[in-house]
Design an enzyme around this catalytic site. Structure first.
Site, PDB file in Angstrom:
ATOM      1  N   ASP A 352       0.845  -1.200   0.000  1.00  0.00           N
ATOM      2  CA  ASP A 352       0.000   0.000   0.000  1.00  0.00           C
ATOM      3  C   ASP A 352       0.882   1.252   0.000  1.00  0.00           C
ATOM      4  O   ASP A 352       2.098   1.169   0.128  1.00  0.00           O
ATOM      5  CB  ASP A 352      -0.935   0.002   1.214  1.00  0.00           C
ATOM      6  CG  ASP A 352      -0.172   0.063   2.525  1.00  0.00           C
ATOM      7  OD1 ASP A 352       0.836  -0.663   2.657  1.00  0.00           O
ATOM      8  OD2 ASP A 352      -0.563   0.841   3.420  1.00  0.00           O
ATOM      9  N   HIS A 683       2.372  -9.094  -2.739  1.00  0.00           N
ATOM     10  CA  HIS A 683       1.306  -8.083  -2.768  1.00  0.00           C
ATOM     11  C   HIS A 683       1.913  -6.673  -2.848  1.00  0.00           C
ATOM     12  O   HIS A 683       2.556  -6.214  -1.896  1.00  0.00           O
ATOM     13  CB  HIS A 683       0.487  -8.231  -1.489  1.00  0.00           C
ATOM     14  CG  HIS A 683      -0.679  -7.302  -1.384  1.00  0.00           C
ATOM     15  ND1 HIS A 683      -1.887  -7.545  -2.006  1.00  0.00           N
ATOM     16  CD2 HIS A 683      -0.826  -6.134  -0.721  1.00  0.00           C
ATOM     17  CE1 HIS A 683      -2.726  -6.569  -1.728  1.00  0.00           C
ATOM     18  NE2 HIS A 683      -2.119  -5.690  -0.955  1.00  0.00           N
ATOM     19  N   GLU A 740       2.856 -10.136   1.512  1.00  0.00           N
ATOM     20  CA  GLU A 740       3.139  -8.731   1.249  1.00  0.00           C
ATOM     21  C   GLU A 740       4.647  -8.525   1.360  1.00  0.00           C
ATOM     22  O   GLU A 740       5.396  -9.432   1.752  1.00  0.00           O
ATOM     23  CB  GLU A 740       2.379  -7.827   2.232  1.00  0.00           C
ATOM     24  CG  GLU A 740       2.354  -6.379   1.772  1.00  0.00           C
ATOM     25  CD  GLU A 740       1.167  -5.558   2.281  1.00  0.00           C
ATOM     26  OE1 GLU A 740       0.272  -6.123   2.920  1.00  0.00           O
ATOM     27  OE2 GLU A 740       1.154  -4.335   2.026  1.00  0.00           O
TER      28      GLU A 740
HETATM   29  O1  9MR Z   1       3.165  -5.959   9.677  1.00  0.00           O
HETATM   30  C1  9MR Z   1       1.872  -5.736  10.209  1.00  0.00           C
HETATM   31  C2  9MR Z   1       1.479  -6.934  11.023  1.00  0.00           C
HETATM   32  O2  9MR Z   1       2.323  -7.052  12.152  1.00  0.00           O
HETATM   33  C3  9MR Z   1       0.020  -6.827  11.450  1.00  0.00           C
HETATM   34  O3  9MR Z   1      -0.367  -8.037  12.064  1.00  0.00           O
HETATM   35  C4  9MR Z   1      -0.851  -6.561  10.231  1.00  0.00           C
HETATM   36  C5  9MR Z   1      -2.312  -6.411  10.571  1.00  0.00           C
HETATM   37  O4  9MR Z   1      -2.534  -5.308  11.366  1.00  0.00           O
HETATM   38  O5  9MR Z   1      -0.416  -5.386   9.591  1.00  0.00           O
HETATM   39  C6  9MR Z   1       0.895  -5.489   9.090  1.00  0.00           C
HETATM   40  O6  9MR Z   1       1.251  -4.300   8.508  1.00  0.00           O
HETATM   41  C7  9MR Z   1       0.652  -3.948   7.279  1.00  0.00           C
HETATM   42  C8  9MR Z   1       0.053  -2.561   7.494  1.00  0.00           C
HETATM   43  O7  9MR Z   1      -1.027  -2.661   8.381  1.00  0.00           O
HETATM   44  C9  9MR Z   1      -0.367  -1.900   6.202  1.00  0.00           C
HETATM   45  N1  9MR Z   1       0.718  -1.902   5.254  1.00  0.00           N
HETATM   46  C10 9MR Z   1       1.203  -3.247   4.971  1.00  0.00           C
HETATM   47  C11 9MR Z   1       1.736  -3.882   6.225  1.00  0.00           C
HETATM   48  C12 9MR Z   1       2.344  -5.246   5.936  1.00  0.00           C
HETATM   49  O8  9MR Z   1       1.404  -6.197   5.594  1.00  0.00           O
END
Ligand code: 9MR
Length: 768
Positions: A352, A683, A740
């Site tokens: 994102d 992703h 991701e």
């Molecule tokens: O890395 C983050 C992980 O520890 C959390 O469990 C997750 C859900 O809240 O979010 C991950 O971070 C994401 C972020 O919220 C948005 N940008 C992408 C990040 C990696 O997936």
């Protein structure tokens, strides 16, 4: 209840459901009766809300949260239509002609009639079930049945709860949608059962592999070189069932082979591994590639074809050039502030386009520490980070390239600080991102969403205090003015955090960007105090460290599952252990003891598992971004090796690298461009080749998040239910919870790649 044969139970449920269909389309019964058959596929994920709000969404005007184990929405008064307030779940596959049973338990603080719809998630919103259902203050179990009229790959369950003249609270629990035929179980393609590091092994490092086999006794293995000559042989060691994969495995070890070469393979019982090399210098390109990730993902600057190649070049993103709306003049979310900030620059977080201070913080800190290690650790070489060495535009400025990359983010982090004279001055905004989620693909310069600053938090403020303090000491020899700016920002942030020590991020603030919530900031205080002490030498910060409730507790500072963006005390402890300071010898020893104690645990985990990885999270659950937890444990182990010279720590780091690069239950190299079976569909909104062939795959050196057994995206829900923890991964661009890529995963990858590259052949003796 008398014991019933499952088949009879199923018939009973079917009959009850059919009867319900005949009568008003719904059956309201006390909880626990008339449940659908349990052997029919369950389509709803997290229907009991044991995993919070994961997999559920709701309309913005009716905010929902999990309260006492149920999902409750505050429905406002006076909405016009049922669909003006919705709680829903998407990605439900339905098959034409198949029967389905929806059941749930619901309450409303005011008697209302809601609609429970199973329908298309887009125009023309065709409904397969559209049931009006009275709901009141007494919890009742509701069951509806229907037969799908058409095939749907991704239908939607929508509780439409709008249209009430009075405001009320709607709560729902134990939501289930069962039916249809069981899709054939997903079988990952794991290739050869013989698992090795698909890049290669250091001549004098450990060389282990794992083979999946049901054989009870040892099996013969052979190591063959590229020319087909057998170079070594031996027998495997049966290791029973590996709990992380539920595979029956053996291990094998060819550490005795030290002859450099490429194209080696190991063959066990006629099955051949992927090819790999033995040699030093195998990891130098990974250092550069893992660091290039940051330039590629810079915001606010054109990504230059001359630096990255035509396929990866792109226009600058988020400089207010249409259709972008930001980032050099960004408002707050409504009601949060009445100023605007120039918050251009920095790195996009991940797939994102959000920019999150609490994740930028750990990422930039780990780049700084990779560099600082070359100043404090005799055996570490700064040459790979020097001016002119990395793929970025700031060549020839006599500043180490890695610090140029650091500065791109530090400038952004400082821009997120609340200006003097405003409420909460000195605090730092938690994050800046799109108002609503964009789809894939969306290259940064085509993102049309408004950008918004979210409220300041103590965690973000301490992230700036810590990183800006480290920035101040590292930039001092290169740019005194910039170093001074970092120092001032750090001190201002520290004082603001002390004045506002418990301003937490809203865990539900996850529309258009990640929430990054953190309800415990003791570790952020620890980290910031450590960095401020190392930079200023002031006793006040030393006392903050020594009196922290975390200090001296290795398992609190270095959690068993690894450091992360939400657990950052270890960043401070690692620097206190390695950066020269005014700590007394005894104080330094106490910090080092925490590092080695944590490393002992990770090394023991690595030695005891059949795949050799230094990651054994509590309860065996692999988390979102598990590969970064592996990498972070490797950082701790490598630091312990630097401090003590003990090869047990080095070996565990190398086995961690083996795991990331293919010696794992899926035979997957999680780093793009490395190994025969590499992840390449991660992703990402620009590197979205899987969706649009004109776009590139992720650039080489991009680390996938890796197995996550919480099953938190629709593709994972469709394919991975019931997976063993280390198998819960899909190289699919839509599987954002397993695949991701992000700055805080590539940062420790770069750190450990530099460490391993610096080991040379691996034999050099270390004097601590
Ligand atoms: O890395 C983050 C992980 O520890 C959390 O469990 C997750 C859900 O809240 O979010 C991950 O971070 C994401 C972020 O919220 C948005 N940008 C992408 C990040 C990696 O997936």
């Amino acid at each position: 209840m008398p014991h019933q044969h499952p088949y009879r139970r199923r018939r009973t449920a079917r009959l009850a459901a059919a009867l319900a269909g005949l009568l008003a389309g719904a059956l309201v019964v006390p909880a626990s009766a008339a449940e659908p058959a349990e052997d029919e596929p369950e389509l709803i994920a997290n229907g009991d809300f044991s995993n919070g709000t994961t997999s559920w969404w709701w309309t913005a005007g009716s905010p929902a949260a999990v309260v006492d184990g149920r999902l409750c929405a505050e429905v406002p008064a006076g909405t016009a239509n049922p669909w003006d307030a919705i709680i829903g779940q998407n990605a439900l596959p339905l098959t034409a002609g198949e029967g389905y049973t929806l059941s749930y338990t619901a309450t409303a603080t005011t008697p209302v009639t809601i609609r429970a719809n199973v329908q298309m998630a887009t125009e023309p919103w065709t409904t397969e079930l559209g049931a009006a259902q009275p709901v009141g203050p007494t919890a009742a179990r509701v069951t509806h049945t229907f037969t799908a009229g058409a095939d749907h790959t991704a239908a939607q369950l929508a509780f439409q709860v709008g249209g009430s003249p009075a405001a009320y609270t709607f709560c729902v629990d134990d939501v289930s949608l069962r039916g249809g035929t069981q899709p054939p179980p997903y079988e990952p393609d794991t290739g050869s059962p013989v698992r090795v590091n698909q890049v290669g092994y250091l001549p004098h490092g450990p060389k282990g592999g794992t083979v999946v086999s049901d054989a009870a006794g040892p099996l013969p293995w052979t190591l063959t070189d590229a020319g087909g000559t057998v170079r070594a042989s031996g027998t495997t060691t049966p290791a029973g069932v590996d709990p992380t994969s539920r595979q029956h495995v053996h291990t094998f070890d060819f550490s005795a082979v030290t002859t450099a070469g490429e194209g080696y393979t190991v063959t066990v019982a006629g099955e051949r591994s992927e090819p790999f090399a033995i040699g030093d210098g195998l990891y130098s390109s990974l250092v550069t590639d893992a660091l290039a990730y940051f330039y590629h993902n810079r915001s606010g600057i054109e990504i230059d074809a001359d630096i990255v190649g035509a396929a990866y070049a792109r226009p600058a993103g988020h400089l207010n050039v249409s259709p972008n709306q930001g980032d050099n003049d960004v408002p707050c979310q409504p009601g949060v502030c009445d100023y605007r900030l120039d918050a251009a620059g920095g790195w996009y977080d991940a797939g994102d386009h959000g920019k999150y201070v609490v994740n930028g913080g750990i990422s930039v800190a780990q780049l700084m520490s990779a560099y600082e290690r070359t100043l404090t650790e005799q055996s570490a070489d700064g040459a790979p980070f020097a001016d002119g060495k990395l793929r970025l535009p700031e060549h020839g400025n006599r500043v180490p390239d890695i610090l140029d990359e650091v500065r791109w983010e530090m400038d952004f982090l400082m821009r997120m600080q609340v200006p003097a004279g405003e409420p909460l001055a000195g605090m730092v905004h938690h994050k800046l991102h799109d108002k609503a989620w964009t789809g894939l693909p969306t290259p940064p310069h085509t993102d049309p969403q408004p950008r918004e600053l979210h409220p300041p938090t103590t965690a973000a403020t301490l992230n700036l205090a810590a990183t800006a303090a480290q920035c101040a000491r590292l930039f001092a020899p290169y740019d005194a003015a910039f170093a001074a700016r970092c120092r001032t920002a750090a001190l201002t942030a520290w004082h603001a955090a002390k004045a506002h020590p418990d301003v937490l991020a809203d865990p539900d603030d996850g529309t258009g960007g990640g929430a990054y919530p953190d309800d415990d900031v003791r570790d952020e205080f620890y980290w910031a105090a450590a960095e401020l002490f190392l930079t200023t030498g002031k006793d006040v910060y030393r006392q903050e460290v020594l009196t922290s409730p975390l200090h001296g507790k290795a398992d609190a500072v270095f959690p068993r599952g690894g450091m992360s963006w939400g657990a950052v005390a270890g960043l401070g402890a690692l620097d206190l252990a390695t950066v020269p300071s005014k700590l007394t010898a005894k104080q330094r020893q106490a910090v080092r003891a925490m590092v080695t104690k944590a490393a002992d645990g990770y090394a023991a985990d690595s030695a005891s598992t059949a795949y050799g990885l230094p990651y054994a999270p509590p309860d065996g659950h692999y988390v979102w971004g598990s590969n970064s937890q592996v990498a972070n444990n490797m950082v701790v182990l490598a630091t312990a090796h630097d401090l003590t010279g003990r090869s047990v720590y080095r070996d565990a780091v190398l086995r961690g690298m083996d795991y990331l690069l293919g010696r794992n239950p899926l035979n997957q190299s999680y780093v793009t461009g490395y190994g025969e079976r590499d992840s390449h569909n991660q992703h990402h909104r620009f590197w979205a080749h899987q969706l649009d062939p004109s776009l590139p795959n992720p650039a080489p050196g991009s680390l996938a998040g890796g197995p996550n057994d919480a099953i938190q995206d629709p593709v994972a829900q469709a394919k991975l239910k019931g997976c063993a923890p280390a198998m819960c991964y899909l190289d699919d661009i839509e599987s954002w919870s397993t695949n991701e890529i992000t700055i805080n995963w590539n940062a420790p990858l770069a750190w450990v790649a530099a460490y391993v590259d610096g080991l040379g052949g691996g034999a050099a003796a270390r004097t601590p």
